[in-house]
Design a protein around this motif. Structure first.
Motif, PDB file in Angstrom:
ATOM      1  N   LEU A 154       0.972  -1.295  -0.026  1.00  0.00           N
ATOM      2  CA  LEU A 154       0.126  -0.046   0.061  1.00  0.00           C
ATOM      3  C   LEU A 154       0.941   1.008  -0.136  1.00  0.00           C
ATOM      4  O   LEU A 154       0.427   2.316  -0.638  1.00  0.00           O
ATOM      5  CB  LEU A 154      -0.886   0.074   1.274  1.00  0.00           C
ATOM      6  N   PHE A 155       1.952   1.312   0.822  1.00  0.00           N
ATOM      7  CA  PHE A 155       2.918   2.455   0.871  1.00  0.00           C
ATOM      8  C   PHE A 155       4.122   2.237   0.151  1.00  0.00           C
ATOM      9  O   PHE A 155       4.774   0.698   0.169  1.00  0.00           O
ATOM     10  CB  PHE A 155       3.333   2.680   2.360  1.00  0.00           C
TER      11      PHE A 155
ATOM     12  N   GLU B 251      -5.751  14.805   5.997  1.00  0.00           N
ATOM     13  CA  GLU B 251      -6.869  14.521   5.038  1.00  0.00           C
ATOM     14  C   GLU B 251      -7.164  13.060   5.079  1.00  0.00           C
ATOM     15  O   GLU B 251      -8.313  12.534   4.971  1.00  0.00           O
ATOM     16  CB  GLU B 251      -6.230  14.859   3.446  1.00  0.00           C
ATOM     17  N   PHE B 252      -6.008  12.253   5.341  1.00  0.00           N
ATOM     18  CA  PHE B 252      -6.264  10.935   5.341  1.00  0.00           C
ATOM     19  C   PHE B 252      -6.380  10.300   6.981  1.00  0.00           C
ATOM     20  O   PHE B 252      -7.639   9.627   7.040  1.00  0.00           O
ATOM     21  CB  PHE B 252      -4.793  10.197   4.972  1.00  0.00           C
TER      22      PHE B 252
ATOM     23  N   LYS C  96     -11.477   5.014  -1.960  1.00  0.00           N
ATOM     24  CA  LYS C  96     -10.987   6.505  -1.546  1.00  0.00           C
ATOM     25  C   LYS C  96      -9.916   6.505  -0.876  1.00  0.00           C
ATOM     26  O   LYS C  96      -9.003   7.457  -1.421  1.00  0.00           O
ATOM     27  CB  LYS C  96     -12.164   6.980  -0.870  1.00  0.00           C
ATOM     28  N   LEU C  97      -9.629   5.700   0.310  1.00  0.00           N
ATOM     29  CA  LEU C  97      -8.638   5.752   0.987  1.00  0.00           C
ATOM     30  C   LEU C  97      -7.125   5.593   0.176  1.00  0.00           C
ATOM     31  O   LEU C  97      -6.342   6.384   0.421  1.00  0.00           O
ATOM     32  CB  LEU C  97      -8.686   4.996   2.308  1.00  0.00           C
ATOM     33  N   ASN C  98      -7.457   4.510  -0.472  1.00  0.00           N
ATOM     34  CA  ASN C  98      -6.144   4.164  -1.536  1.00  0.00           C
ATOM     35  C   ASN C  98      -5.798   5.332  -2.304  1.00  0.00           C
ATOM     36  O   ASN C  98      -4.420   5.769  -2.412  1.00  0.00           O
ATOM     37  CB  ASN C  98      -6.391   2.927  -2.351  1.00  0.00           C
ATOM     38  N   GLU C  99      -6.887   6.104  -2.955  1.00  0.00           N
ATOM     39  CA  GLU C  99      -6.323   7.148  -3.512  1.00  0.00           C
ATOM     40  C   GLU C  99      -5.872   8.422  -3.155  1.00  0.00           C
ATOM     41  O   GLU C  99      -4.905   8.967  -3.619  1.00  0.00           O
ATOM     42  CB  GLU C  99      -7.901   7.717  -4.263  1.00  0.00           C
ATOM     43  N   ILE C 100      -6.274   8.523  -1.776  1.00  0.00           N
ATOM     44  CA  ILE C 100      -5.859   9.615  -0.903  1.00  0.00           C
ATOM     45  C   ILE C 100      -4.114   9.209  -0.805  1.00  0.00           C
ATOM     46  O   ILE C 100      -3.268  10.051  -0.878  1.00  0.00           O
ATOM     47  CB  ILE C 100      -6.436   9.776   0.401  1.00  0.00           C
ATOM     48  N   ILE C 101      -4.005   7.991  -0.288  1.00  0.00           N
ATOM     49  CA  ILE C 101      -2.806   7.650  -0.069  1.00  0.00           C
ATOM     50  C   ILE C 101      -1.667   7.899  -1.313  1.00  0.00           C
ATOM     51  O   ILE C 101      -0.613   8.278  -1.273  1.00  0.00           O
ATOM     52  CB  ILE C 101      -2.634   6.219   0.428  1.00  0.00           C
ATOM     53  N   GLN C 102      -2.236   7.439  -2.379  1.00  0.00           N
ATOM     54  CA  GLN C 102      -1.297   7.427  -3.561  1.00  0.00           C
ATOM     55  C   GLN C 102      -1.112   8.883  -3.820  1.00  0.00           C
ATOM     56  O   GLN C 102       0.083   9.093  -4.513  1.00  0.00           O
ATOM     57  CB  GLN C 102      -2.141   6.971  -4.648  1.00  0.00           C
ATOM     58  N   GLU C 103      -1.936   9.671  -3.680  1.00  0.00           N
ATOM     59  CA  GLU C 103      -1.791  11.347  -3.978  1.00  0.00           C
ATOM     60  C   GLU C 103      -0.826  11.712  -3.048  1.00  0.00           C
ATOM     61  O   GLU C 103       0.023  12.494  -3.641  1.00  0.00           O
ATOM     62  CB  GLU C 103      -3.225  11.736  -3.787  1.00  0.00           C
ATOM     63  N   ILE C 104      -1.112  11.586  -1.815  1.00  0.00           N
ATOM     64  CA  ILE C 104       0.160  11.682  -0.969  1.00  0.00           C
ATOM     65  C   ILE C 104       1.514  11.421  -1.053  1.00  0.00           C
ATOM     66  O   ILE C 104       2.415  12.213  -0.955  1.00  0.00           O
ATOM     67  CB  ILE C 104      -0.289  11.819   0.593  1.00  0.00           C
ATOM     68  N   GLN C 105       1.698  10.198  -1.275  1.00  0.00           N
ATOM     69  CA  GLN C 105       2.952   9.756  -1.275  1.00  0.00           C
ATOM     70  C   GLN C 105       3.616   9.673  -2.565  1.00  0.00           C
ATOM     71  O   GLN C 105       4.912   9.456  -2.827  1.00  0.00           O
ATOM     72  CB  GLN C 105       3.044   8.249  -0.723  1.00  0.00           C
ATOM     73  N   ASN C 106       2.886   9.906  -3.776  1.00  0.00           N
ATOM     74  CA  ASN C 106       3.599  10.116  -5.104  1.00  0.00           C
ATOM     75  C   ASN C 106       3.775  11.499  -5.668  1.00  0.00           C
ATOM     76  O   ASN C 106       3.112  12.521  -5.120  1.00  0.00           O
ATOM     77  CB  ASN C 106       2.658   9.103  -6.110  1.00  0.00           C
TER      78      ASN C 106
END
Length: 337
Positions: free
Chosen positions: A119-120, A134-135, A327-337
């Motif tokens: 995931l990360f 946001e997360f 939705k959570l996965n999309e937020i994670i990818q936006e933050i870390q990438n």
């Protein structure tokens, strides 16, 4: 409620009664003012990084609100296991609990996000995401309607594979019997590597490795030393396939009862507890690596990409049909990438 659970709850109430009877008080003329006792429970021992973080929390709150509030920390699971502690938290008999994020999956699907493989990008990315409101606001508030309010988080390590056999590529995992905790995501992840998932309690892993009941374990570095797994598994491969978190949660009604002044002090203390605990965790990981190396454990650096590619369909299947996790996965990818 079973007899054991009833006994645990009874002992807890008796403990709180004794604490309240002996709590500090200050007398001004004829007025007697008693401090409010705030109770926190964790299954972790006194020397664990989380408890060290909780002690920093206690110190900060009592320095700022010592004439009003006293913090009592119950360690080593003396109140009961995670399930019992969360039940008492919902009842309002406990004010706060620290527990694994996986234990909160029963209360909100959002917590299942942490079980997804790859995931990360890495632990640094994980911490970056966990520092973004946001997360975390979505995670923290997901259980509020159940009487459980998230307030902060603690690092719980990176899961890597370790075995008596060197694991360098996904091919090396094929056919192995790998111990996992009980969860759909964990089983699917192992099956995605064409290996067999074996659900076992943490305390059974050493003997299972020793007797070849399992071929590999999957835990952070601390397991090599604290549970002596490094005696029977001499290769620790940095696959970094899962990154977990422990959660600091509070009774929702308790949080709502705080005054504006108290809430600010508590919020500052929550952040401080995370900073202290995570710094302590990092130190303990470094020490565990040093001690495991002395035990003869070889730390293996792998190319994570082929491991991650095999888990893409697993992750997609676990996300399918669950809009909250998507939705959570999309937020994670936006933050870390």
């Amino acid at each position: 409620m079973g007899n054991l659970k009833k006994y645990t709850v009874l002992i807890f109430y008796m403990s709180l009664a004794l604490i309240a009877a002996g709590c500090s008080s200050a007398v001004s003329g004829e007025e007697l003012v008693k401090k409010r006792i705030v109770s926190i429970a964790t299954v972790q021992p006194e020397n664990h990084s989380i408890v060290i973080g909780l002690n920093a929390f206690k110190k900060h709150v009592e320095e700022q609100l010592g004439d009003q509030i006293e913090i009592k920390i119950f360690t080593n699971g003396v109140i009961g296991g995670n399930s019992e502690a969360l039940e008492l938290l919902q009842m309002g008999s406990l004010d706060m609990v620290v527990t694994s994020g996986s234990n909160l999956e029963a209360f909100a699907d959002e917590y299942k996000i942490f079980s997804l493989p790859y995931l990360f990008n890495d632990e640094s990315s994980f911490r970056k995401v966990m520092d973004e409101e946001e997360f975390t606001d979505i995670i923290y508030n997901s259980t509020a309607d159940k009487g459980i309010q998230g307030v902060s988080w603690f690092a719980n390590g990176v899961n890597n594979f370790y075995s008596a056999k060197k694991i360098e590529t996904p091919e090396d995992l094929k056919g192995l019997k790998i111990r996992v905790q009980s969860s759909e995501a964990n089983v699917k992840m192992v099956q995605g590597f064409k290996a067999a998932a074996v659900v076992l309690d943490y305390g059974e892993v050493y003997t299972a490795l020793q007797n070849k009941v399992i071929d590999a374990g999957t835990n952070p570095e601390m397991a090599l030393v604290d549970m002596k797994h490094g005696e029977v598994a001499k290769y620790y491969s940095r696959t970094e396939h899962q990154i977990f978190t422990d959660m600091f949660v509070a009774n929702s009604a308790f949080m709502e009862s705080l005054t504006e002044e108290e809430e600010k002090v508590f919020q500052d203390a929550f952040k401080l507890s995370t900073e202290v605990a995570n710094g302590e965790w990092d130190s303990k990981v470094e020490k565990a690596i040093e001690e495991a190396t002395v035990m003869g454990v070889e730390f293996v650096t792998v190319d994570k990409k082929p491991f991650e590619e095999l888990q893409i369909p697993v992750k997609e299947k676990l996300l399918k049909g669950n809009t909250d996790l998507q939705k959570l996965n999309e937020i994670i990818q936006e933050i870390q990438n």
